[in-house]
Design an enzyme around this catalytic site. Structure first.
Site, PDB file in Angstrom:
ATOM      1  CG  HIS A 225       4.195   4.262   8.509  1.00  0.00           C
ATOM      2  ND1 HIS A 225       4.355   5.138   7.444  1.00  0.00           N
ATOM      3  CD2 HIS A 225       3.712   3.111   7.967  1.00  0.00           C
ATOM      4  CE1 HIS A 225       4.006   4.532   6.328  1.00  0.00           C
ATOM      5  NE2 HIS A 225       3.603   3.306   6.609  1.00  0.00           N
TER       6      HIS A 225
ATOM      7  NE  ARG B 275       7.404   0.736   4.852  1.00  0.00           N
ATOM      8  CZ  ARG B 275       6.144   0.286   4.917  1.00  0.00           C
ATOM      9  NH1 ARG B 275       5.888  -0.995   4.667  1.00  0.00           N
ATOM     10  NH2 ARG B 275       5.150   1.091   5.220  1.00  0.00           N
TER      11      ARG B 275
ATOM     12  NE  ARG C  80      -1.623  -2.138   3.000  1.00  0.00           N
ATOM     13  CZ  ARG C  80      -1.455  -3.423   2.648  1.00  0.00           C
ATOM     14  NH1 ARG C  80      -2.241  -3.975   1.760  1.00  0.00           N
ATOM     15  NH2 ARG C  80      -0.476  -4.131   3.182  1.00  0.00           N
ATOM     16  CB  THR C  81       3.543   2.499   2.227  1.00  0.00           C
ATOM     17  OG1 THR C  81       2.789   2.253   3.425  1.00  0.00           O
ATOM     18  CG2 THR C  81       4.314   3.796   2.393  1.00  0.00           C
TER      19      THR C  81
ATOM     20  CE  LYS D  52      27.065  -4.635  -6.580  1.00  0.00           C
ATOM     21  NZ  LYS D  52      27.198  -3.774  -7.780  1.00  0.00           N
TER      22      LYS D  52
END
Length: 306
Positions: free
Chosen positions: A133, A105, A54-55, A84
């Protein structure tokens, strides 16, 4: 809001929130009218080091509906220079050169702040581990105002995994901008609301209680804010099973709720709201998810304000 970053809920005051909500209402009209090309010369990069549906999609849709372009990865931890050994800071320094705004995120609390410290473009925090959030909390608050008609004076019950629930933390912080708020925290014993959240509420004069009886809470709350027990946040299966399945909103619980109350959930759900509840008009969680598009369009707009 240096560089118009969105990093955490504590950065917002009431005036700012009202401005964002006004812009959000304008964005609802933009979508209804087929979108805009106002940012056709802008590029958004989405860096998701943790899974999201959703986000990520709502941010990408928001940018597209404003005419902008989107680049990025939904699995940055495995398919980027991170594997890496590149640091987050170096990644952000490089990606800033490709972008006009970065949505991130990450699994680590504070990652968005680290990114903002080196970025040359706005950073939008799409969730940092069990921390915050803020964009979810903004859409939650907008949904409450839209559904109930006010935020001042509400009684909200926050239910489920309150220890790891970053949406709960951010929403609690935002609610300190409003008057006569009362919060009921209803959670299994091993995932109670953190002390630092309660201290912030104490410092801002917010009334709250810790109540284990969900039926009792449902009888008086204006908002039931249900959350998922987040299996991925637990150190052991035993700890997860102690919390799982304790609080479920089902048809029986609906009979105890006020007729003008609403049910919210940041989604995804995993059994804590029965499917049978979806047909009840008080079930607002899919409307809530839709509001995420409008809020994120508004935040993109704010990013590019002079």
């Amino acid at each position: 809001m240096k560089r118009n970053h969105v990093l955490g809920a504590k950065q917002f005051d009431r005036e700012m929130l009202e401005g964002i909500f006004q812009t959000t209402r304008e964005m609802e009209r933009v979508v209804a009218n087929g979108g805009s090309d106002r940012y056709s010369n802008k590029v958004m990069t989405t860096l998701f080091f943790e899974p999201s549906t959703r986000t990520r999609l709502s941010f990408e849709s928001a940018m597209s509906r404003l005419g902008g372009k989107v680049i990025g990865t939904e699995n940055a931890a495995q398919f980027s220079s991170t594997i890496k050994g590149e640091t987050l800071e170096d990644t952000i320094r490089v990606v800033s050169g490709y972008s006009d705004v970065i949505v991130i995120r990450h699994t680590d609390i504070g990652a968005a702040e680290r990114a903002a410290a080196v970025a040359t473009v706005p950073i939008l925090n799409a969730g940092d581990g069990a921390g915050e959030h803020p964009t979810q909390a903004l859409l939650d608050l907008y949904t409450i105002e839209k559904e109930i008609g006010r935020i001042d004076g509400i009684h909200i019950a926050m239910i489920g995994d309150l220890a790891n629930g970053r949406t709960v933390h951010s929403l609690s912080y935002l609610l300190t901008n409003y008057r006569n708020i009362h919060i009921s925290f209803t959670a299994p014993e091993n995932v109670q609301i953190p002390t630092y959240v309660k201290k912030y509420l104490d410092d801002h004069g917010i009334s709250y209680e810790e109540e284990y009886d969900l039926t009792k809470v449902a009888e008086k709350a204006d908002v039931l804010y249900q959350t998922r027990i987040q299996k991925e946040r637990f150190m052991s299966l035993d700890e997860y099973e102690k919390a799982s399945g304790k609080y479920i909103i089902d048809r029986e619980l609906l009979t105890h709720m006020k007729q003008d109350s609403i049910i919210l959930h940041p989604l995804p759900r995993a059994g804590e709201i029965a499917v049978e509840v979806d047909e009840d008009p008080r079930a607002a969680y899919f409307r809530q998810a839709q509001n995420g598009l409008y809020i994120r369009m508004a935040l993109i707009e704010k990013c590019f304000e002079e």
